[in-house]
Write a protein that holds these residues in place. Sequence first.
Motif, PDB file in Angstrom:
ATOM      1  N   ILE A  30     -27.369 -40.619 -33.552  1.00 18.87           N
ATOM      2  CA  ILE A  30     -27.459 -40.828 -32.101  1.00 18.87           C
ATOM      3  C   ILE A  30     -27.774 -42.304 -31.875  1.00 18.87           C
ATOM      4  CG2 ILE A  30     -28.551 -40.003 -29.963  1.00 18.87           C
ATOM      5  CD1 ILE A  30     -27.848 -37.552 -31.501  1.00 18.87           C
ATOM      6  N   ALA A  88     -25.252 -44.568 -32.259  1.00 11.36           N
ATOM      7  CA  ALA A  88     -24.453 -45.153 -33.355  1.00 11.36           C
ATOM      8  C   ALA A  88     -23.833 -46.500 -33.004  1.00 11.36           C
ATOM      9  CB  ALA A  88     -23.355 -44.167 -33.764  1.00 11.36           C
ATOM     10  N   THR A 119     -27.612 -51.656 -31.946  1.00 13.35           N
ATOM     11  CA  THR A 119     -27.907 -52.681 -32.950  1.00 13.35           C
ATOM     12  C   THR A 119     -28.384 -52.023 -34.252  1.00 13.35           C
ATOM     13  OG1 THR A 119     -28.607 -54.071 -31.124  1.00 13.35           O
ATOM     14  CG2 THR A 119     -29.198 -54.812 -33.324  1.00 13.35           C
ATOM     15  N   GLY A 170     -23.085 -41.446 -28.850  1.00 19.34           N
ATOM     16  CA  GLY A 170     -23.632 -42.464 -27.951  1.00 19.34           C
ATOM     17  C   GLY A 170     -23.808 -41.879 -26.556  1.00 19.34           C
ATOM     18  N   VAL A 208     -24.083 -37.954 -25.491  1.00 19.99           N
ATOM     19  CA  VAL A 208     -25.266 -37.188 -25.120  1.00 19.99           C
ATOM     20  C   VAL A 208     -26.131 -38.045 -24.214  1.00 19.99           C
ATOM     21  CG1 VAL A 208     -26.783 -37.937 -27.038  1.00 19.99           C
ATOM     22  CG2 VAL A 208     -27.071 -35.660 -26.051  1.00 19.99           C
ATOM     23  N   ASP A 209     -26.869 -37.374 -23.342  1.00 15.53           N
ATOM     24  CA  ASP A 209     -27.920 -38.054 -22.586  1.00 15.53           C
ATOM     25  C   ASP A 209     -29.238 -37.495 -23.081  1.00 15.53           C
ATOM     26  OD1 ASP A 209     -29.665 -39.259 -20.899  1.00 15.53           O
ATOM     27  OD2 ASP A 209     -28.898 -38.334 -19.055  1.00 15.53           O
ATOM     28  N   LEU A 210     -29.972 -38.323 -23.829  1.00 18.43           N
ATOM     29  CA  LEU A 210     -31.239 -37.868 -24.414  1.00 18.43           C
ATOM     30  C   LEU A 210     -32.179 -37.275 -23.370  1.00 18.43           C
ATOM     31  CD1 LEU A 210     -32.545 -40.554 -26.955  1.00 18.43           C
ATOM     32  CD2 LEU A 210     -31.762 -38.232 -27.432  1.00 18.43           C
ATOM     33  N   THR A 236     -36.977 -42.534 -34.012  1.00 19.24           N
ATOM     34  CA  THR A 236     -37.338 -43.961 -33.963  1.00 19.24           C
ATOM     35  C   THR A 236     -38.486 -44.185 -32.996  1.00 19.24           C
ATOM     36  OG1 THR A 236     -35.074 -44.678 -34.476  1.00 19.24           O
ATOM     37  CG2 THR A 236     -36.504 -46.280 -33.397  1.00 19.24           C
ATOM     38  N   SER A 237     -39.516 -44.883 -33.480  1.00 16.41           N
ATOM     39  CA  SER A 237     -40.609 -45.307 -32.588  1.00 16.41           C
ATOM     40  C   SER A 237     -40.558 -46.826 -32.472  1.00 16.41           C
ATOM     41  CB  SER A 237     -41.960 -44.803 -33.104  1.00 16.41           C
ATOM     42  OG  SER A 237     -42.242 -45.293 -34.396  1.00 16.41           O
ATOM     43  N   PRO A 244     -39.507 -49.534 -36.341  1.00 15.78           N
ATOM     44  CA  PRO A 244     -38.972 -50.885 -36.557  1.00 15.78           C
ATOM     45  C   PRO A 244     -39.863 -51.959 -35.934  1.00 15.78           C
ATOM     46  CG  PRO A 244     -37.356 -49.468 -35.415  1.00 15.78           C
ATOM     47  CD  PRO A 244     -38.719 -48.810 -35.340  1.00 15.78           C
ATOM     48  N   TRP A 290     -39.379 -56.049 -34.418  1.00 17.37           N
ATOM     49  CA  TRP A 290     -38.249 -56.668 -33.708  1.00 17.37           C
ATOM     50  C   TRP A 290     -37.082 -56.885 -34.661  1.00 17.37           C
ATOM     51  CZ3 TRP A 290     -37.385 -57.040 -28.745  1.00 17.37           C
ATOM     52  CH2 TRP A 290     -38.461 -57.070 -27.852  1.00 17.37           C
ATOM     53  N   THR A 311     -31.442 -58.441 -32.125  1.00 15.85           N
ATOM     54  CA  THR A 311     -31.922 -58.170 -30.755  1.00 15.85           C
ATOM     55  C   THR A 311     -32.577 -59.420 -30.189  1.00 15.85           C
ATOM     56  OG1 THR A 311     -32.295 -55.860 -31.339  1.00 15.85           O
ATOM     57  CG2 THR A 311     -33.423 -56.671 -29.374  1.00 15.85           C
TER      58      THR A 311
HETATM   59  N1  LIG Z   1     -33.869 -53.541 -31.470  1.00 24.78           N
HETATM   60  C1  LIG Z   1     -35.164 -53.749 -31.688  1.00 24.78           C
HETATM   61  O1  LIG Z   1     -35.637 -54.903 -31.869  1.00 24.78           O
HETATM   62  C2  LIG Z   1     -36.100 -52.581 -31.736  1.00 24.78           C
HETATM   63  C3  LIG Z   1     -37.428 -52.750 -32.174  1.00 24.78           C
HETATM   64  C4  LIG Z   1     -38.296 -51.662 -32.200  1.00 24.78           C
HETATM   65  C5  LIG Z   1     -37.836 -50.416 -31.810  1.00 24.78           C
HETATM   66  N2  LIG Z   1     -36.541 -50.267 -31.385  1.00 24.78           N
HETATM   67  C6  LIG Z   1     -36.084 -48.938 -30.980  1.00 24.78           C
HETATM   68  O2  LIG Z   1     -34.919 -48.590 -31.706  1.00 24.78           O
HETATM   69  C7  LIG Z   1     -34.061 -47.776 -30.904  1.00 24.78           C
HETATM   70  C8  LIG Z   1     -32.656 -48.376 -30.908  1.00 24.78           C
HETATM   71  O3  LIG Z   1     -32.742 -49.709 -30.449  1.00 24.78           O
HETATM   72  P1  LIG Z   1     -31.459 -50.672 -30.427  1.00 24.78           P
HETATM   73  O4  LIG Z   1     -31.967 -52.034 -30.073  1.00 24.78           O
HETATM   74  O5  LIG Z   1     -30.634 -50.487 -31.670  1.00 24.78           O
HETATM   75  O6  LIG Z   1     -30.675 -50.071 -29.165  1.00 24.78           O
HETATM   76  P2  LIG Z   1     -29.348 -50.611 -28.443  1.00 24.78           P
HETATM   77  O7  LIG Z   1     -28.687 -51.675 -29.264  1.00 24.78           O
HETATM   78  O8  LIG Z   1     -29.713 -50.925 -27.032  1.00 24.78           O
HETATM   79  O9  LIG Z   1     -28.397 -49.311 -28.479  1.00 24.78           O
HETATM   80  C9  LIG Z   1     -28.745 -48.176 -27.759  1.00 24.78           C
HETATM   81  C10 LIG Z   1     -27.923 -46.997 -28.239  1.00 24.78           C
HETATM   82  O10 LIG Z   1     -28.422 -45.829 -27.578  1.00 24.78           O
HETATM   83  C11 LIG Z   1     -27.375 -45.192 -26.863  1.00 24.78           C
HETATM   84  N3  LIG Z   1     -27.944 -44.665 -25.606  1.00 24.78           N
HETATM   85  C12 LIG Z   1     -28.264 -45.353 -24.481  1.00 24.78           C
HETATM   86  N4  LIG Z   1     -28.777 -44.519 -23.542  1.00 24.78           N
HETATM   87  C13 LIG Z   1     -28.772 -43.279 -24.112  1.00 24.78           C
HETATM   88  C14 LIG Z   1     -29.124 -41.982 -23.636  1.00 24.78           C
HETATM   89  N5  LIG Z   1     -29.630 -41.784 -22.398  1.00 24.78           N
HETATM   90  N6  LIG Z   1     -28.947 -40.928 -24.456  1.00 24.78           N
HETATM   91  C15 LIG Z   1     -28.451 -41.109 -25.720  1.00 24.78           C
HETATM   92  N7  LIG Z   1     -28.098 -42.302 -26.220  1.00 24.78           N
HETATM   93  C16 LIG Z   1     -28.250 -43.366 -25.415  1.00 24.78           C
HETATM   94  C17 LIG Z   1     -26.309 -46.242 -26.639  1.00 24.78           C
HETATM   95  O11 LIG Z   1     -25.030 -45.603 -26.514  1.00 24.78           O
HETATM   96  P3  LIG Z   1     -23.754 -46.267 -25.720  1.00 24.78           P
HETATM   97  O12 LIG Z   1     -23.471 -47.581 -26.391  1.00 24.78           O
HETATM   98  O13 LIG Z   1     -22.676 -45.269 -25.885  1.00 24.78           O
HETATM   99  O14 LIG Z   1     -24.194 -46.441 -24.281  1.00 24.78           O
HETATM  100  C18 LIG Z   1     -26.441 -47.081 -27.913  1.00 24.78           C
HETATM  101  O15 LIG Z   1     -25.698 -46.496 -28.959  1.00 24.78           O
HETATM  102  C19 LIG Z   1     -34.723 -47.712 -29.518  1.00 24.78           C
HETATM  103  O16 LIG Z   1     -35.503 -46.534 -29.451  1.00 24.78           O
HETATM  104  C20 LIG Z   1     -35.644 -48.915 -29.506  1.00 24.78           C
HETATM  105  O17 LIG Z   1     -36.769 -48.759 -28.663  1.00 24.78           O
HETATM  106  C21 LIG Z   1     -35.665 -51.315 -31.349  1.00 24.78           C
END
Ligand SMILES: NC(=O)c1ccc[n+]([C@@H]2O[C@H](COP(=O)([O-])OP(=O)(O)OC[C@H]3O[C@@H](n4cnc5c(N)ncnc54)[C@H](OP(=O)(O)O)[C@@H]3O)[C@@H](O)[C@H]2O)c1
Length: 200
Positions: free
Chosen positions: A6, A8, A11, A30, A38-40, A110-111, A154, A156, A160
């Motif tokens: 989920i 996919a 980032t 996604g 899906v909508d989580l 993921t937290s 994770p 940062w 991102t």
């Molecule tokens: N990136 C960081 O630095 C970081 C650090 C700590 C924790 N995290 C956590 O890691 C997780 C992923 O982060 P990321 O930065 O990789 O995210 P991201 O690049 O913003 O990607 C978000 C993904 O979630 C999907 N999505 C968006 N809204 C959704 C919903 N309502 N239901 C289901 N899927 C949904 C998107 O799908 P579509 O593309 O199809 O819209 C996309 O595949 C998050 O929980 C974030 O808080 C991230």
Amino acid sequence: MKIIVIGASGTIGRAVVDLLEHDHDIVKVGFKTGDFQVDLAAKASIRKLFEDTGAFDAVVSAAGLAKFGRLDELADEDYQLGLANKLMGQINLVRVGRKHINDNGSFTLTSGVLSQEPMPGSASISMVNAGIEGFVRAAALEAQRGIRVNVVSPIWVKETLEAMGMDNSKGMPAKQVARAYQASVEGQWNGEVIDVRRFV
Ligand SMILES: NC(=O)c1ccc[n+]([C@@H]2O[C@H](COP(=O)([O-])OP(=O)(O)OC[C@H]3O[C@@H](n4cnc5c(N)ncnc54)[C@H](OP(=O)(O)O)[C@@H]3O)[C@@H](O)[C@H]2O)c1
């Protein structure tokens, strides 16, 4: 293994898919993209997802929204976003997915580091991340049929920080973060909060 990822297209999710797709059958999910959507935040949407995918061996969730903002700025709906989406959304992946997962399967949620190492503005996100970790530790105690439940925390991600125009020197490359998810899926951990810094 048949692994449902989920988030996919995200980032972290993209890096997880890249790492796992050589050895496993990956189903990309996604919000708008992927093999399935899906909508989580909507439990009915999660139910439909698992009915559509059929049985699987693992779910990796690299998704979940929560709002960053200082106490003075956060409105009720800002807290609700994190509660409905990142917290209950991922918890519902386990609650609903339990009925569809094969014996000895695993859930990896993921937290984020802000649960343990907060900063000004992180109250809502820290709350949600800590909630996910608490759920995972407890849910793992009740796992049946050899099913495991873990959460990756994770820091940062470098890409991102780059995308946000911030200093990326302290970020971890997504490729490296993905190894924590791989360890959760392919290893034997259960009830573990997996700090990605173990994989430096
Ligand atoms: N990136 C960081 O630095 C970081 C650090 C700590 C924790 N995290 C956590 O890691 C997780 C992923 O982060 P990321 O930065 O990789 O995210 P991201 O690049 O913003 O990607 C978000 C993904 O979630 C999907 N999505 C968006 N809204 C959704 C919903 N309502 N239901 C289901 N899927 C949904 C998107 O799908 P579509 O593309 O199809 O819209 C996309 O595949 C998050 O929980 C974030 O808080 C991230």
